[in-house]
Design an enzyme around this catalytic site. Structure first.
Site, mmCIF file in Angstrom:
data_model
loop_
_atom_site.group_PDB
_atom_site.id
_atom_site.type_symbol
_atom_site.label_atom_id
_atom_site.label_comp_id
_atom_site.label_asym_id
_atom_site.label_seq_id
_atom_site.Cartn_x
_atom_site.Cartn_y
_atom_site.Cartn_z
ATOM 1 N N SER A 256 2.188 4.083 -7.645
ATOM 2 C CA SER A 256 1.912 2.708 -8.040
ATOM 3 C C SER A 256 2.787 1.789 -7.210
ATOM 4 C CB SER A 256 2.212 2.498 -9.527
ATOM 5 O OG SER A 256 2.178 1.118 -9.869
ATOM 6 N N HIS B 286 -3.530 4.368 -2.222
ATOM 7 C CA HIS B 286 -4.504 3.483 -1.568
ATOM 8 C C HIS B 286 -5.147 4.169 -0.359
ATOM 9 C CE1 HIS B 286 -1.728 0.367 -3.430
ATOM 10 N NE2 HIS B 286 -2.898 0.031 -3.924
ATOM 11 N N LEU C 59 0.809 -1.210 0.000
ATOM 12 C CA LEU C 59 0.000 0.000 0.000
ATOM 13 C C LEU C 59 0.847 1.267 0.000
ATOM 14 C CD1 LEU C 59 -2.701 -1.102 2.607
ATOM 15 C CD2 LEU C 59 -2.669 -1.473 0.127
ATOM 16 N N HIS C 60 0.307 2.303 -0.633
ATOM 17 C CA HIS C 60 0.939 3.616 -0.671
ATOM 18 C C HIS C 60 -0.144 4.678 -0.461
ATOM 19 C CE1 HIS C 60 -0.735 3.813 -4.713
ATOM 20 N NE2 HIS C 60 -0.072 2.707 -5.046
ATOM 21 N N LYS D 130 -6.575 6.056 -11.728
ATOM 22 C CA LYS D 130 -5.344 5.784 -12.477
ATOM 23 C C LYS D 130 -5.576 4.627 -13.444
ATOM 24 C CE LYS D 130 -1.778 3.733 -10.534
ATOM 25 N NZ LYS D 130 -1.459 2.596 -11.431
ATOM 26 N N GLN E 212 -10.367 0.250 -16.214
ATOM 27 C CA GLN E 212 -10.823 -0.714 -15.212
ATOM 28 C C GLN E 212 -11.992 -0.168 -14.406
ATOM 29 O OE1 GLN E 212 -7.987 -2.943 -12.527
ATOM 30 N NE2 GLN E 212 -8.745 -1.457 -11.041
#
Length: 332
Positions: free
Chosen positions: A230, A57, A53-54, A194, A198
């Site tokens: 990412s 998220h 996670l970053h 991003k 999707q």
């Protein structure tokens, strides 16, 4: 480049949340928890992730906090969206670090759903000690992929763009998201823009299959140098990272040109490609698409459309290792 977990943004130590999330690994237990909470009148927000996670998220979790009473974060590296030649086995992972980062989120997270294998239906190999034999990450499109046969397709929206070079990707995403929706039973699910194609595919799937779930798209979060956050960024060398910065730079340049009156999408596309190629990057695609239907657009709106409320957006959608980029620029 030093490859440490969450190297994009240092973990904050000034705020410690006392709320430690409950970790659930069994899908039946997850469903039982959700139904118990819903019976109490609670609403549930789901943030699906593949881990590592970053701050991107974390922004999704903060958005979910605005909309629901309880937060579930799924951490599951989905083999169904990787072809055998892609980076499933090297995708970064740090579960303990992820839990610590979630504990630092204001308001916390109620549950982390962390299943071992959502495609295991009881026919895994079992060793002499009775334990399931873990043979390492296996793409579900391989013969030893545990026999999963049912896939969800959003047939038109998955064609082209990312779907052209990754033919199993969107069926894998749509299928695992369907599984997560059926297990967690959320009221709201939050995804990052991003991965724009999707996000639109999941919205269309929810509409077409009558899921009673609101799908929210959250804006891209960037690092200080402009690179979109990412989990895969950790694999970039210093030189590759420099090349990757051309993505945001090229989009900014194209947006400025459009604001100044350039309405030919082909010219804007060529501008983006030239900038990235000159930086030593490699383009998968760069396209101008309508924002909802994802249909091609030959011309962009007139410059007045950029005044508030903004109708045109330039977004990078997919960013892979080795500074490969795939770009959309969208307009209504």
């Amino acid at each position: 480049m030093e490859k440490t977990h969450n190297s994009q943004i240092p973990m904050k130590s000034s705020h410690k949340n006392e709320k430690e999330p409950e970790i659930i690994t069994n899908k039946n237990q997850m469903r039982k928890w959700s139904r118990a909470m819903r019976s109490q009148g609670k609403t549930i927000g789901l943030v699906p992730t593949m881990g590592y996670l970053h701050e991107g998220h974390i922004s999704l979790i903060k958005e979910a906090h605005k909309l629901t009473n309880l937060i579930v974060v799924s951490i599951y590296l989905n083999p169904g969206q990787f072809s055998p030649t892609e980076d499933l086995s090297t995708y970064p992972s740090d579960f303990d670090g992820d839990i610590q980062r979630l504990m630092d989120v204001p308001g916390g997270v109620d549950v982390v759903f962390h299943p071992y294998n959502l495609y295991d239906y009881g026919n895994s190999s079992v060793g002499g000690d009775g334990e399931v034999e873990k043979k390492g990450a296996v793409s579900c499109v391989e013969e030893r992929g545990l026999g999963h046969e049912t896939w969800v397709r959003v047939e038109r929206l998955e064609k082209g763009m990312c779907g052209k070079s990754r033919p199993v990707f969107f069926r894998g995403v749509a299928t695992v998201v369907t599984k997560l929706f059926n297990i967690v039973e959320p009221d709201v699910a939050v995804f990052g823009k991003k991965d724009y194609q999707q996000w639109r595919i999941i919205q269309r799937m929810v509409r077409d299959l009558d899921f009673s779930i609101e799908v929210i798209g959250s804006d891209i979060v960037r690092e200080n140098d402009g690179l979109a956050m990412s989990s895969r960024n950790v694999h970039l060398s210093t030189e590759e990272r420099k090349k990757a910065l051309s993505i945001n730079r090229s989009l900014s340049r194209a947006k400025f040109a459009a604001e100044k009156g350039q309405v030919n999408s082909g010219e804007l596309r060529n501008m983006i490609i030239q900038e990235i190629n000159e930086a030593g990057g490699r383009i998968d695609y760069a396209e101008c698409r309508q924002k909802r239907a994802l249909s091609a657009k030959l011309k962009v709106p007139k410059p007045k459309c950029f005044s508030p409320p903004k109708r045109g957006t330039f977004e990078e959608v997919r960013f892979f290792n080795k500074a490969q980029s795939a770009l959309f620029f969208f307009f209504r």
